[in-house]
Design a protein around this motif. Structure first.
Motif, PDB file in Angstrom:
ATOM      1  N   HIS A 262       0.831  -1.208   0.000  1.00  0.00           N
ATOM      2  CA  HIS A 262       0.000   0.000   0.000  1.00  0.00           C
ATOM      3  C   HIS A 262       0.869   1.263   0.000  1.00  0.00           C
ATOM      4  CE1 HIS A 262      -3.669   2.350   1.172  1.00  0.00           C
ATOM      5  NE2 HIS A 262      -2.752   3.141   1.705  1.00  0.00           N
ATOM      6  N   HIS A 266       1.732   4.494  -2.830  1.00  0.00           N
ATOM      7  CA  HIS A 266       1.814   5.951  -2.637  1.00  0.00           C
ATOM      8  C   HIS A 266       3.196   6.462  -3.059  1.00  0.00           C
ATOM      9  CE1 HIS A 266      -1.922   6.826  -0.528  1.00  0.00           C
ATOM     10  NE2 HIS A 266      -1.685   5.959   0.446  1.00  0.00           N
ATOM     11  N   GLU A 292      -4.771   7.933  -2.884  1.00  0.00           N
ATOM     12  CA  GLU A 292      -5.256   6.685  -2.308  1.00  0.00           C
ATOM     13  C   GLU A 292      -5.565   5.662  -3.404  1.00  0.00           C
ATOM     14  OE1 GLU A 292      -4.824   6.642   0.807  1.00  0.00           O
ATOM     15  OE2 GLU A 292      -5.669   4.670   1.234  1.00  0.00           O
ATOM     16  N   SER A 295      -2.397   3.681  -4.089  1.00  0.00           N
ATOM     17  CA  SER A 295      -2.011   2.712  -3.063  1.00  0.00           C
ATOM     18  C   SER A 295      -2.977   1.526  -3.039  1.00  0.00           C
ATOM     19  CB  SER A 295      -1.966   3.387  -1.693  1.00  0.00           C
ATOM     20  OG  SER A 295      -3.208   3.979  -1.392  1.00  0.00           O
TER      21      SER A 295
HETATM   22 ZN    ZN Z   1      -3.072   5.258   1.936  1.00  0.00          ZN
END
Ligand code: ZN
Length: 498
Positions: A262, A266, A292, A295
């Motif tokens: 995740h 980013h 977001e 990710s």
């Molecule tokens: Zn995040």
């Protein structure tokens, strides 16, 4: 120095330096700094922050912004002026006294919240939360557009163009499809036993694999650092210094891995921003939701897919030969995709995640328009969990007090998490039309995926607003149907619901 734009950039450089110093202190506080450093270091960070705002709101910068706008500028330069002007305008509308009061209120509130959470004592947090809700609604009101409510203005701060007019139907759609899908999954009688993932996994070996995993999904260790912290996060200082953290648990193999993927999602976004944009106000992602999306796309749509694990699982199994003995790749993939409604958002599975966000959205909306009082929050929170997820918190610690956001004044932020998922599904579909994502994953060619994302999304930083970027990358306006289709197809298949 003739051009006003260049003169303005000397101020921007100072602001960037102050922002970067704050970021670096923030990283340090979460990773290396001694436990008792927080209060004093936070005071110095506050000082840097007020120097930043003094520069941005100064009359010189205001004048230069107007003058520079008259000059011939390229697209990136225009975007830099647009972002500076927007932020300056927002700050200048807030009376200085009120701004300071709000900053102090939220600075102190996080500690009050942390103690309340620790002691399961909502009543001790309620007064400060009431004050935060009142003040943040008033402050947002200063910059609201015509026809907008205070909550709309709060939402726009994080995701421009996504007020209640878009989010009400968006969340209604999620609710309409996810709630019955979840029920069908739970009634399918096909519960997945993830016992093997809870065996004892040596932390050093986990570190070794997670470093490999980060690099595998495109994290460049020549431009990045990977640390450890209580709550995993990413910070981009510029495109040659991007830092992520993860958190290891001996008895939860998947936790660190999916945090790593995740945060690397980013980080790759930040690393791929054009050199011409880094260290400017348009260096970061297009919006919170767009960040977001990158990710979540990496973590869920890619990182939890069978194709992704095809070349990787043998490596993981080799490293943990005893612990994963007898667990096939197929079983492993089912385990990392199991659905299990829970109380805590940050631990939620992919199917139920957006329901946690929906609950916060509905509560915030009523809180800000005054139809819900702070003292009613625990009851309303618990009722909604029972209604949507079929689980009821026994304490406020695992209920209404679980998230830090409100104590920081971040009311209106949560919807970005759900939008990120929906953007990700739409982007994935567009990418899959041009490159066959699954076969790239099977061959371990992640770079073809990250190159596509760089070309269509990452390199633009914040030059294009999120809606425009999404339209250009995917060829259509925001369309949450892709996300619904993705979830339906995936979980119908995994749980044999056909
Ligand atoms: Zn995040």
């Amino acid at each position: 120095m003739d051009r006003k734009y260049d003169e303005l950039m000397t101020y921007v450089e100072k602001m960037q330096a102050l922002g970067m110093a704050q970021g670096l202190f923030g990283w340090d506080l979460e990773t290396e700094a001694p436990r008792e450093a927080a209060a004093l270091t936070a005071r110095m960070m506050g000082s840097l922050s007020s120097q930043y705002f003094d520069i941005l709101t100064s009359p010189q910068v205001g004048e230069l912004l107007c003058q520079a706008a008259e000059e011939e500028l390229d697209e990136a330069q225009k975007a830099i002026l647009r972002e500076l002007a927007k932020e300056r305008d927002r700050l200048c509308r807030i009376p200085a006294e009120e701004y300071r009061e709000y900053a102090e209120l939220t600075a102190g509130a996080t500690q009050i919240w942390a103690r309340a959470k620790e002691n399961n004592d909502f009543a001790s947090f309620a007064p400060v939360l009431t004050r935060i809700a009142e003040m943040s609604a008033r402050i947002a009101g200063y910059s609201k557009k015509e026809g907008q409510s205070a909550y709309d203005a709060m939402l726009w701060q994080y995701e421009e163009g996504f007020g209640r007019d878009v989010l009400d139907p968006f969340f209604a759609l999620l609710r309409e499809h996810i709630v019955p899908l979840l029920r069908a999954v739970m009634e399918s009688g096909r519960a997945v036993d993830a016992g093997p993932l809870h065996r004892s996994f040596d932390i050093d070996k986990q570190r070794q694999f997670n470093r490999y995993l980060a690099e595998y999904v495109g994290f460049d260790f020549g431009r990045g650092v990977m640390g450890e912290s209580e709550h995993p996060f990413t910070i981009g200082l510029h495109n040659r210094d991007v830092r992520i953290t993860t958190h290891y648990y001996e008895n939860l193999l998947e936790s660190a891995m999916f945090s790593t993927i995740h945060e690397a999602g980013h980080a790759v976004y930040e690393m791929n921003v054009d050199d011409a944009l880094t260290l400017t106000p348009v260096a970061g992602g297009a919006s919170c939701g767009m960040h977001e999306s990158q990710s979540r796309l990496m973590e869920n749509m890619i990182g939890r897919s069978p194709a992704f694990w095809e070349p990787l699982y043998p490596k993981l199994q080799e490293l943990f030969a005893d612990e994963l003995a007898g667990v096939s790749a197929g079983e492993f993939v089912r385990m990392i995709n199991r659905v299990s409604p829970s109380l805590i958002r940050t631990e939620a599975d992919e199917l139920t995640y957006c329901l946690h966000v929906l609950i916060r959205y509905e509560i915030e909306k009523d809180l800000i328009d005054g139809s819900l009082q702070v003292k009613e929050l625990p009851q309303v929170w618990n009722d909604k969990y029972e209604e949507y997820l079929g689980v009821r918190p026994l304490t406020d610690t695992e209920g209404v007090l679980q998230d830090i956001h409100w104590s920081q004044g971040s009311i209106g932020y949560f919807p970005s998490y759900a939008l990120g998922n929906a953007f990700a599904a739409q982007i994935y579909r567009a990418m899959d039309r041009e490159i066959d994502v699954e076969s790239c994953l099977r061959r371990g060619e992640i770079s073809r995926i990250t190159e596509w994302l760089k070309e269509k999304v990452h390199r633009f930083g914040r030059v294009k607003p999120a809606q425009e970027l999404l339209r250009e990358a995917t060829g259509e306006e925001f369309n949450p149907r892709y996300y619904i289709d993705y979830l339906t197809e995936k979980f119908t298949g995994l749980y044999g619901l056909k």
